[in-house]
Design a protein around this motif. Structure first.
Motif, PDB file in Angstrom:
ATOM      1  N   ARG A 224       0.828  -1.204   0.000  1.00 17.48           N
ATOM      2  CA  ARG A 224       0.000   0.000   0.000  1.00 17.48           C
ATOM      3  C   ARG A 224       0.865   1.257   0.000  1.00 17.48           C
ATOM      4  N   ASP A 225       2.002   1.199   0.682  1.00 16.92           N
ATOM      5  CA  ASP A 225       2.918   2.345   0.662  1.00 16.92           C
ATOM      6  C   ASP A 225       3.477   2.571  -0.746  1.00 16.92           C
ATOM      7  N   ALA A 226       3.803   1.483  -1.436  1.00 19.42           N
ATOM      8  CA  ALA A 226       4.300   1.601  -2.812  1.00 19.42           C
ATOM      9  C   ALA A 226       3.231   2.202  -3.717  1.00 19.42           C
ATOM     10  N   LEU A 227       1.981   1.800  -3.513  1.00 17.97           N
ATOM     11  CA  LEU A 227       0.877   2.337  -4.300  1.00 17.97           C
ATOM     12  C   LEU A 227       0.731   3.837  -4.055  1.00 17.97           C
ATOM     13  N   GLN A 228       0.814   4.239  -2.806  1.00 17.96           N
ATOM     14  CA  GLN A 228       0.735   5.662  -2.493  1.00 17.96           C
ATOM     15  C   GLN A 228       1.880   6.436  -3.149  1.00 17.96           C
ATOM     16  N   GLN A 229       3.066   5.847  -3.128  1.00 24.47           N
ATOM     17  CA  GLN A 229       4.226   6.545  -3.669  1.00 24.47           C
ATOM     18  C   GLN A 229       4.093   6.793  -5.165  1.00 24.47           C
ATOM     19  N   VAL A 230       3.691   5.769  -5.930  1.00 28.39           N
ATOM     20  CA  VAL A 230       3.641   5.958  -7.383  1.00 28.39           C
ATOM     21  C   VAL A 230       2.494   6.881  -7.788  1.00 28.39           C
ATOM     22  N   PHE A 231       1.479   7.004  -6.931  1.00 29.36           N
ATOM     23  CA  PHE A 231       0.395   7.948  -7.211  1.00 29.36           C
ATOM     24  C   PHE A 231       0.594   9.262  -6.457  1.00 29.36           C
ATOM     25  N   GLN A 232       1.831   9.502  -6.013  1.00 27.80           N
ATOM     26  CA  GLN A 232       2.240  10.780  -5.417  1.00 27.80           C
ATOM     27  C   GLN A 232       1.374  11.163  -4.218  1.00 27.80           C
ATOM     28  N   HIS A 233       0.983  10.149  -3.458  1.00 29.10           N
ATOM     29  CA  HIS A 233       0.208  10.343  -2.224  1.00 29.10           C
ATOM     30  C   HIS A 233      -1.095  11.124  -2.475  1.00 29.10           C
ATOM     31  N   ARG A 234      -1.689  10.855  -3.625  1.00 29.95           N
ATOM     32  CA  ARG A 234      -2.956  11.515  -3.964  1.00 29.95           C
ATOM     33  C   ARG A 234      -4.138  10.586  -3.716  1.00 29.95           C
ATOM     34  N   LEU A 235      -3.932   9.559  -2.893  1.00 31.82           N
ATOM     35  CA  LEU A 235      -4.969   8.597  -2.577  1.00 31.82           C
ATOM     36  C   LEU A 235      -5.284   8.608  -1.087  1.00 31.82           C
ATOM     37  N   GLN A 236      -6.514   8.295  -0.756  1.00 32.98           N
ATOM     38  CA  GLN A 236      -6.881   7.921   0.605  1.00 32.98           C
ATOM     39  C   GLN A 236      -7.118   6.414   0.598  1.00 32.98           C
ATOM     40  N   MET A 237      -6.542   5.684   1.545  1.00 33.98           N
ATOM     41  CA  MET A 237      -6.752   4.256   1.634  1.00 33.98           C
ATOM     42  C   MET A 237      -7.356   3.938   2.989  1.00 33.98           C
ATOM     43  N   ILE A 238      -8.460   3.198   2.963  1.00 37.25           N
ATOM     44  CA  ILE A 238      -9.156   2.857   4.192  1.00 37.25           C
ATOM     45  C   ILE A 238      -9.411   1.358   4.231  1.00 37.25           C
ATOM     46  N   GLU A 239      -9.527   0.824   5.428  1.00 38.74           N
ATOM     47  CA  GLU A 239      -9.889  -0.572   5.608  1.00 38.74           C
ATOM     48  C   GLU A 239     -11.328  -0.622   6.100  1.00 38.74           C
ATOM     49  N   LEU A 240     -12.183  -1.276   5.345  1.00 43.82           N
ATOM     50  CA  LEU A 240     -13.603  -1.348   5.658  1.00 43.82           C
ATOM     51  C   LEU A 240     -14.032  -2.801   5.632  1.00 43.82           C
ATOM     52  N   ASN A 241     -14.418  -3.329   6.766  1.00 40.00           N
ATOM     53  CA  ASN A 241     -14.850  -4.722   6.881  1.00 40.00           C
ATOM     54  C   ASN A 241     -13.811  -5.692   6.315  1.00 40.00           C
ATOM     55  N   GLY A 242     -12.539  -5.422   6.611  1.00 42.94           N
ATOM     56  CA  GLY A 242     -11.471  -6.316   6.198  1.00 42.94           C
ATOM     57  C   GLY A 242     -11.004  -6.138   4.767  1.00 42.94           C
ATOM     58  N   SER A 256     -15.422  11.594   3.847  1.00 42.07           N
ATOM     59  CA  SER A 256     -14.311  11.415   4.765  1.00 42.07           C
ATOM     60  C   SER A 256     -14.787  11.378   6.209  1.00 42.07           C
ATOM     61  N   ASN A 257     -15.813  12.173   6.513  1.00 43.65           N
ATOM     62  CA  ASN A 257     -16.264  12.255   7.896  1.00 43.65           C
ATOM     63  C   ASN A 257     -16.904  10.984   8.395  1.00 43.65           C
ATOM     64  N   VAL A 258     -17.478  10.194   7.507  1.00 54.16           N
ATOM     65  CA  VAL A 258     -18.156   8.991   7.976  1.00 54.16           C
ATOM     66  C   VAL A 258     -17.230   7.785   7.985  1.00 54.16           C
ATOM     67  N   LEU A 259     -16.106   7.861   7.281  1.00 46.20           N
ATOM     68  CA  LEU A 259     -15.235   6.697   7.198  1.00 46.20           C
ATOM     69  C   LEU A 259     -14.699   6.240   8.544  1.00 46.20           C
ATOM     70  N   PRO A 260     -14.274   7.148   9.439  1.00 46.03           N
ATOM     71  CA  PRO A 260     -13.762   6.663  10.714  1.00 46.03           C
ATOM     72  C   PRO A 260     -14.785   5.885  11.530  1.00 46.03           C
ATOM     73  N   LEU A 261     -16.063   6.074  11.249  1.00 45.39           N
ATOM     74  CA  LEU A 261     -17.090   5.323  11.969  1.00 45.39           C
ATOM     75  C   LEU A 261     -17.083   3.852  11.592  1.00 45.39           C
ATOM     76  N   HIS A 262     -16.581   3.541  10.397  1.00 43.43           N
ATOM     77  CA  HIS A 262     -16.673   2.172   9.883  1.00 43.43           C
ATOM     78  C   HIS A 262     -15.327   1.598   9.510  1.00 43.43           C
ATOM     79  N   GLY A 263     -14.351   2.431   9.221  1.00 43.65           N
ATOM     80  CA  GLY A 263     -13.103   1.895   8.686  1.00 43.65           C
ATOM     81  C   GLY A 263     -11.893   2.634   9.215  1.00 43.65           C
ATOM     82  N   ARG A 264     -10.753   2.063   8.996  1.00 46.26           N
ATOM     83  CA  ARG A 264      -9.472   2.619   9.427  1.00 46.26           C
ATOM     84  C   ARG A 264      -8.814   3.297   8.235  1.00 46.26           C
ATOM     85  N   ARG A 265      -8.387   4.539   8.397  1.00 45.48           N
ATOM     86  CA  ARG A 265      -7.778   5.305   7.317  1.00 45.48           C
ATOM     87  C   ARG A 265      -6.291   5.063   7.266  1.00 45.48           C
ATOM     88  N   HIS A 266      -5.753   5.140   6.062  1.00 42.99           N
ATOM     89  CA  HIS A 266      -4.299   5.027   5.857  1.00 42.99           C
ATOM     90  C   HIS A 266      -3.966   5.979   4.732  1.00 42.99           C
TER      91      HIS A 266
END
Length: 267
Positions: A224-242, A256-266
């Motif tokens: 996931r870090d490699a993915l962020q790097q090649v897209f110049q950190h222009r992504l939000q990555m979250i974990e939702l239900n695994g 963005s405001n509702v994501l922390p209620l259900h998922g973990r942001r990265h």
């Protein structure tokens, strides 16, 4: 199943690939990266469709040493912007996938007919088997071309942007088919721009500037870090239900405001 060490590939005098290495056996690998990263070119090189410096080995033997018929049986190809087959019926297009299994000018065998029907039913295009391809929508045509690749029944399936023109339900059907093929022992390699679907693959091959940057599971933080790097950190990555999901970095606040209620942001 497939090993590659592509040191240099140029088109029109311009270097497209360099220092691309991979080793894959079984499962589903999604090739991802920004536009111009060399994803489609790499897939064509793996299929033996482009000349390059280096080597590609299939089942321990260099691909260049396979005969055309052997290679056509061993790997199935679904590419972008393929040559027109508009004058053919849908079933005739799918039957092209059986040519490597037939003697020159031999009629289709019972096994060929069965494989074509099976593939067309899997891609839900059997009902229009007698329709000319030029009467089909873009999504319908794409499902016919996918059926052609499946009809080859090869152990290696290479697909370049297979979700083009497919609506979300048929993208989900494609995902099911890929998982079934991988579970049956096939090696599936696909170029995808749909990152949320790519993140459901067994492995991500991350590319940038004509190089393979990282190969690993979506569950691995380094991937996931490699993915962020090649897209110049222009992504939000979250974990939702695994399951990891991707949003643009500038996603609306109401999302963005509702994501922390259900998922973990990265980020």
């Amino acid at each position: 199943m497939i090993n590659a060490d592509i040191r240099h590939l140029a088109l029109g005098g311009k270097t497209i690939l360099g220092d691309c290495k991979l080793q894959l056996s079984g499962g589903w690998t999604a090739i991802v990266g920004p536009n111009g990263a060399g994803k489609s070119t790499l897939l064509k090189a793996l299929a033996g469709l482009l000349p390059f410096e280096g080597k590609v080995e299939l089942r321990g033997r260099e691909l260049s040493k396979w005969s055309g018929r052997e290679r056509a049986r061993a790997l199935a190809w679904l590419g972008q912007n393929e040559a027109s087959t508009d004058e053919l019926l849908a079933e005739e297009v799918v039957m092209l996938g059986r040519l490597p299994h037939r003697a020159w000018l031999a009629p289709p065998s019972a096994a060929d007919v069965a494989a074509v029907e099976r593939a067309m039913r899997q891609t839900q295009c059997w009902e229009w088997r007698a329709r000319p391809v030029n009467q089909l929508s873009g999504g319908e045509r794409q499902r016919v071309l996918l059926a052609r690749a499946l009809a080859t029944e090869s152990a290696l399936l290479l697909m370049d942007e297979p979700l083009a023109h497919l609506d979300p339900p048929h993208q989900a059907d494609w995902l099911t088919l890929v998982r079934e093929r991988a579970a049956a022992g096939a090696t599936v390699i696909s170029v995808l721009h749909e990152l949320n679907i790519a993140l459901q693959a067994d492995r991500l091959l991350v590319m940038d500037a004509g190089r393979t940057v990282h190969l690993g599971s979506p569950e691995d933080a380094a991937t996931r870090d490699a993915l962020q790097q090649v897209f110049q950190h222009r992504l939000q990555m979250i974990e939702l239900n695994g399951q990891w999901l991707v949003l643009p970095a500038a996603a609306p606040a109401r999302i963005s405001n509702v994501l922390p209620l259900h998922g973990r942001r990265h980020d």
